[in-house]
Write a protein that holds these residues in place. Structure first.
Motif, mmCIF file in Angstrom:
data_model
loop_
_atom_site.group_PDB
_atom_site.id
_atom_site.type_symbol
_atom_site.label_atom_id
_atom_site.label_comp_id
_atom_site.label_asym_id
_atom_site.label_seq_id
_atom_site.Cartn_x
_atom_site.Cartn_y
_atom_site.Cartn_z
ATOM 1 N N UNK A 61 0.837 -1.207 0.000
ATOM 2 C CA UNK A 61 0.000 0.000 0.000
ATOM 3 C C UNK A 61 0.866 1.250 0.000
ATOM 4 N N UNK A 62 1.914 1.213 0.846
ATOM 5 C CA UNK A 62 2.782 2.383 0.956
ATOM 6 C C UNK A 62 3.486 2.668 -0.361
ATOM 7 N N UNK A 63 3.952 1.591 -1.036
ATOM 8 C CA UNK A 63 4.626 1.787 -2.318
ATOM 9 C C UNK A 63 3.659 2.417 -3.309
ATOM 10 N N UNK A 64 2.437 1.888 -3.336
ATOM 11 C CA UNK A 64 1.431 2.392 -4.265
ATOM 12 C C UNK A 64 1.150 3.872 -3.985
ATOM 13 N N UNK A 65 0.947 4.188 -2.704
ATOM 14 C CA UNK A 65 0.669 5.577 -2.330
ATOM 15 C C UNK A 65 1.835 6.480 -2.719
ATOM 16 N N UNK A 66 3.061 5.978 -2.485
ATOM 17 C CA UNK A 66 4.252 6.752 -2.831
ATOM 18 C C UNK A 66 4.336 6.985 -4.327
ATOM 19 N N UNK A 111 21.611 0.489 -2.047
ATOM 20 C CA UNK A 111 21.002 1.231 -0.943
ATOM 21 C C UNK A 111 19.568 0.763 -0.731
ATOM 22 N N UNK A 112 19.070 1.037 0.449
ATOM 23 C CA UNK A 112 17.728 0.586 0.797
ATOM 24 C C UNK A 112 16.745 1.741 0.731
ATOM 25 N N UNK A 113 15.654 1.502 0.039
ATOM 26 C CA UNK A 113 14.601 2.515 -0.051
ATOM 27 C C UNK A 113 13.564 2.236 1.026
ATOM 28 N N UNK A 114 13.319 3.242 1.872
ATOM 29 C CA UNK A 114 12.304 3.082 2.913
ATOM 30 C C UNK A 114 11.157 4.036 2.615
ATOM 31 N N UNK A 115 10.123 3.957 3.432
ATOM 32 C CA UNK A 115 8.975 4.842 3.211
ATOM 33 C C UNK A 115 9.377 6.318 3.340
ATOM 34 N N UNK A 116 10.089 6.715 4.397
ATOM 35 C CA UNK A 116 10.562 8.096 4.420
ATOM 36 C C UNK A 116 11.481 8.381 3.235
ATOM 37 N N UNK A 117 12.156 7.359 2.732
ATOM 38 C CA UNK A 117 13.012 7.529 1.559
ATOM 39 C C UNK A 117 12.199 7.943 0.343
ATOM 40 N N UNK A 118 11.019 7.331 0.168
ATOM 41 C CA UNK A 118 10.136 7.726 -0.928
ATOM 42 C C UNK A 118 9.740 9.192 -0.762
ATOM 43 N N UNK A 119 9.422 9.555 0.497
ATOM 44 C CA UNK A 119 9.093 10.955 0.767
ATOM 45 C C UNK A 119 10.276 11.849 0.402
ATOM 46 N N UNK A 178 12.461 11.262 -1.901
ATOM 47 C CA UNK A 178 12.516 11.358 -3.367
ATOM 48 C C UNK A 178 11.573 12.438 -3.873
ATOM 49 N N UNK A 179 10.343 12.391 -3.340
ATOM 50 C CA UNK A 179 9.347 13.366 -3.797
ATOM 51 C C UNK A 179 9.778 14.779 -3.404
ATOM 52 N N UNK A 180 10.326 14.891 -2.179
ATOM 53 C CA UNK A 180 10.800 16.187 -1.715
ATOM 54 C C UNK A 180 11.942 16.681 -2.597
ATOM 55 N N UNK A 181 12.827 15.738 -2.989
ATOM 56 C CA UNK A 181 13.951 16.104 -3.850
ATOM 57 C C UNK A 181 13.467 16.709 -5.158
ATOM 58 N N UNK A 182 12.355 16.166 -5.695
ATOM 59 C CA UNK A 182 11.787 16.730 -6.922
ATOM 60 C C UNK A 182 11.520 18.210 -6.733
ATOM 61 N N UNK A 183 10.888 18.542 -5.610
ATOM 62 C CA UNK A 183 10.570 19.938 -5.357
ATOM 63 C C UNK A 183 11.822 20.776 -5.178
ATOM 64 N N UNK A 211 -1.788 12.120 -1.236
ATOM 65 C CA UNK A 211 -1.779 10.774 -1.816
ATOM 66 C C UNK A 211 -0.802 9.813 -1.142
ATOM 67 N N UNK A 212 0.039 10.303 -0.272
ATOM 68 C CA UNK A 212 1.140 9.473 0.248
ATOM 69 C C UNK A 212 0.755 8.446 1.297
ATOM 70 N N UNK A 213 -0.515 8.390 1.668
ATOM 71 C CA UNK A 213 -0.930 7.386 2.636
ATOM 72 C C UNK A 213 -0.789 7.886 4.061
ATOM 73 N N UNK A 214 -1.494 7.208 4.970
ATOM 74 C CA UNK A 214 -1.549 7.713 6.343
ATOM 75 C C UNK A 214 -0.297 7.401 7.145
#
Lengths: 554, 325
Positions: A388-393, A439-447, A449-454, B268-271
């Motif tokens: 779910x987290x991957x999908x949301x990310x 390297x390991x991608x974690x949920x905050x890691x996805x965040x 990545x998205x932050x890096x875009x900005x 969209x990032x989930x809870x």
């Protein structure tokens, strides 16, 4: 002037291409993962089944096959942080020392008198002697048992610390020896945990020593932390002891040199056993799940030659006696010795289920943990939650990406388009670098990545704003662009270096998912500077050379 | 002229100091208020910092907090917190709750027996319930984690201040450090106010805020350094206004792209990471504000030595503070 030599172009395009190639496997995650598993399995076992061959063919051999590791929070699995009770080992050392010391002191009975071991902190050996005048001699004798410590810090020290306190001789481990012992205990514990986890054969477990006395264990794909704990948390110390008596009174005093242990199978039954074992689990060479003659699950085992001899000698001399099989301070069974058992193999029966006997065999084979482990942190993450987290990310990343490029193109037109291309390159490079270094991608890691875009477009924004300013001052397009890049550089470097500092601190002080975030952040900074400065600049130079605009609007 | 979206009009000349008593006063009041909130209301510490267990439940049945509580309290001692979780991505038949059990004194972690018992009790009232994640942290580790976190934030702030001191002047370093503390304190304050769960990932968010805010501040400082060399006699205050105005459109643009990305994550990032993303979103807003209204005010008060380019012009970026301080 604006010039971008050929060699620079080649370097930039090579890096971009390398980024694309190394990031590519992540787009076909499942397929590449099966390919990698198949290759590893074929290499390890040498057997090539049609299924494995098909999996291997699923991804071309000549393409990079490195993948970004998914952290536990994305893949699901169990995480444990264990503390090893390193001090347990001191007590074992003292117990082992006692018979030796006793024999030594008994020979000098004339000087030291009668001796008695008295209760103490388990890490010390306290012996009362009836003739305190003989203490000097007793200390001298005890010191002969000490051996020099071999370690960097403990030069010239011996392992034992011996002193006399009135009529009590106190023997303990010295500072340097404790440190050396702790280190050995930890190494051994990590090794045994690794062997136990590997026996189950899950993918890429992480088993790491942390600090002085901790082990971090992360196993993806396992059902729960409890399951993992059951596998590695048991000491699994197997010993065989002579039985002194059997009782139903739990408060029986076992007497000197003996111990009282409960029966694992019959509640309320206790055994008084001799404290020093005849043979122990360290002398096992093999253990496997088996069935006894009644078809009940059991574990069969085999001793090494030393163990086999001790076992054979004891059984020959004590036919008709009870012999207790003890696992982690519980008497599993106490069968009667029917006959001399040569050859050093036997079978442990008990009220096992098939699963328990299989597990016990694994534990015995892997060896006993030298000390008990306490679990400070336990986490279980279900695979669905991770998916779910991957999908949301993924959704957030796409939406964020589209929004950022719309804003960039609306604000800077063609130059915004260049920045978009640089951003895509940046994302590819981050994924590529992460795949290559594993390297390991974690949920905050996805965040991250998205932050890096900005944040990655910041460098381009700085440059473009500078170019606008220079244009406003009436400079020609080429000159404005050149100056824009030049003048924005110091702000870009200072800004990114300070963020880099926080990223490094996060990496070194953080743990788990936070560290995963730091990794993406730091990689993202490096790649974004490259793509914002070099890639954008190259694109602009190429465009400038072709279009030769008289006027420029950024 | 092609169309360009302009978030900020060209050639602004806003006097950012005109309302400085109000803005700086507001910052000071909000900072103090945040500290008071943290002290009075306390933080909603996650298990990372307090020890305990969180169990995430998922079910097709609606969450009945009362029934959950009753079921859990029969088998677990201590404080039990049950919160229902909402997320736009959940369908109508997906109901998620978080159950938090306190770590009991003297225990390293909530015992697995208790967790199994809790799970069984919940399954009794709702057979369709599943437990996608169970996390348990002992008080020993959580105590250390707090210290690690505090040290991380302090070391980061100090390291950044040191770097700024090296590259600029000590007044800039102080200004940057003050604005960083301001951002962190305000973030803590909003977490206390809304009682948002504060766990380890929030520390990562705090440090990111520190990184972002400093990035913003550095851009303004960089321009100020350049202008200080260019206009040697203009009063510092006017130069600061000029520098902020010149960089304003960049500041707004970068905050804009970053906020857009963060809002996408927030929605969209989930809870699971919502708290983390919220902290960063808030931090970007506060960080942008503080680099415009806090950092340079501090520098103005401290004053900057103006004679640092005595023998002719030295190019920007080569000034090291060692001689000035």
């Amino acid at each position: 002037m604006l010039d971008f030599p050929l060699w620079k172009r080649i370097v930039v395009w090579t890096i971009v291409l390398a980024g694309l190639l190394t990031a590519l496997p992540n787009a076909f995650y499942g397929r590449v993962e099966r390919h990698n598993d198949a290759v590893a399995s074929i290499a390890q076992t040498g057997v090539e089944t049609p299924e494995l061959a098909a999996d291997r063919a699923g991804w071309p051999e000549w393409l990079p096959a490195g993948l970004v590791n998914l952290g536990l929070d994305l893949r699901g699995g169990a995480h444990l942080l264990a503390e090893v009770r390193v001090a347990d080992v001191y007590a074992d050392r003292m117990d082992a020392l006692w018979p030796e010391l006793r024999d030594l002191l008994r020979q000098e009975r004339a000087t030291v008198g009668t001796i008695r071991r008295v209760a103490s902190d388990p890490a010390e050996l306290r012996v009362q002697i009836s003739q305190p005048e003989g203490m000097a001699r007793a200390v001298e004798l005890a010191r002969t048992l000490a051996t020099p410590v071999v370690s960097l810090t403990g030069v010239g020290q011996t392992d034992l610390e011996v002193r006399g306190e009135g009529d009590t001789l106190v023997v303990g481990l010295g500072e340097a020896e404790r440190a050396a012992t702790d280190d050995r205990t930890m190494q051994q514990s990590v090794e045994i945990v690794r062997r136990r986890v590997d026996e189950v054969g899950t993918r890429e477990p992480t088993i790491q020593r942390q600090g002085d006395d901790r082990i971090l264990i992360q196993v993806p794909g396992i059902g729960s932390a409890a399951e993992l704990k059951a596998l590695i948390g048991t000491t699994a110390r197997l010993t065989f002891h002579p039985v002194v008596s059997r009782t139903s009174d739990g408060s029986t005093l076992p007497g000197a040199g003996n111990m009282l242990l409960p029966s694992a199978e019959e509640p309320g039954v206790f055994y008084v056993l001799e404290q020093s074992p005849v043979v122990s689990g360290e002398q096992l060479t093999d253990a496997r799940p088996d069935f006894d003659q009644n078809g009940r699950p059991a574990v069969s085992f085999r001793f090494n030659p030393t163990g086999a001899r001790a076992f054979g000698d004891y059984t020959a001399a004590n036919i008709g006696q009870l012999f207790a099989i003890v696992l982690d301070d519980e008497v599993i069974s106490a069968p009667q010795i029917q006959s001399h058992i040569p050859g050093g193999s036997g079978i442990i029966t008990g009220n096992f289920t098939v699963e328990e006997s299989t597990n016990l065999a694994v534990l015995l084979r892997a060896g006993a943990l030298p000390a008990e482990m306490i679990f400070l942190e336990e986490r279980t993450i279900g695979p669905e939650l991770g998916a779910d987290s991957i999908e949301a990310g993924r959704v957030a990343a796409i939406v964020g990406f589209v929004a950022v490029i719309v804003l960039m193109i609306a604000s800077y037109g063609l130059f915004g388009l260049f920045a978009t291309f640089a951003l895509i390159v940046n994302m590819l490079l981050i994924l590529g670098v992460m795949s290559v270094i594993g390297a390991t991608l974690t949920l905050p890691g996805i965040a991250g990545l998205v932050l890096t875009m900005g944040m990655a477009v910041d460098a381009n924004v700085l440059i473009f704003e500078r170019i606008r300013e220079e244009l406003k001052r009436g400079r020609g397009p080429a000159r404005a662009i050149d100056l824009g890049f030049d003048r924005a550089l110091s702000a870009i470097i200072d800004g990114n270096l300070t963020t880099f500092i926080t990223g490094l601190i996060l990496f070194f002080l953080g743990s788990g998912p936070v560290r995963g975030f730091a990794v993406t952040l730091v990689i993202g900074l490096a790649t974004s500077v490259f793509s914002a400065i070099w890639v954008t600049r190259m694109l602009i130079v190429i465009w400038l050379g072709r279009a030769r605009p008289k006027q420029l609007t950024v | 002229m092609a169309f360009r979206l302009k978030l900020v009009p060209e050639d602004t000349s806003i006097d950012f100091f005109r309302a400085q008593k109000i803005t700086f006063g507001l910052s000071a009041v909000l900072s103090v208020l945040s500290l008071v909130l943290v002290l009075v209301m306390g933080m909603n510490w996650g298990i990372d910092f307090q020890g305990g267990t969180t169990i995430r439940t998922e079910s097709s049945q609606p969450v009945d907090v009362g029934a959950y509580r009753q079921a859990v309290s029969t088998v677990a001692e201590g404080d039990i917190v049950i919160t229902e979780v909402f997320d736009p991505s959940f369908g109508a038949d997906r109901h998620v709750a978080m159950i938090r059990l306190q770590a009991l004194p003297g225990q390293e972690a909530v015992s697995p027996e208790t967790i199994t018992a809790v799970e069984a009790a919940l399954q009794q009232i709702d057979p369709s319930i599943t437990f996608p994640s169970v996390e348990s942290v002992g008080p020993k580790v959580s105590g250390e984690l707090i210290w690690q976190a505090v040290i991380a934030v302090l070391v980061a702030t100090a390291a950044i201040a040191f770097y700024i001191w090296l590259r600029f002047e000590w007044q800039f370093a102080v200004g940057a450090a003050v604005s960083l503390v301001h951002d962190v304190v305000l973030t803590l304050g909003i977490f206390a106010l809304f009682q948002i769960k504060f766990d380890l990932s929030i520390i990562a968010a705090l440090l990111t805020i520190v990184g972002y805010s400093i990035n913003d501040t550095v851009v303004v400082f960089d321009r100020l350094r350049e202008n200080l060399i260019k206009y040697k006699t203009t009063p510092l205050r006017d130069l600061m206004n000029l520098s902020v105005n010149e960089t304003l459109s960049r500041t707004v643009m970068t905050s804009g792209t970053t906020l857009i990305a963060l809002i996408a994550l927030l929605v969209f990032g989930g809870d699971v990471i919502r708290g983390f993303v919220f902290a960063m979103t808030w931090g970007v807003v506060v960080g942008t504000y503080s680099s415009v209204y806090v950092a340079k005010n501090v520098v103005l008060w401290l004053g900057v030595k103006r004679d640092w380019s005595k023998p002719g012009d030295t190019p920007a970026g080569t000034q090291f503070a060692a001689k000035g301080s």
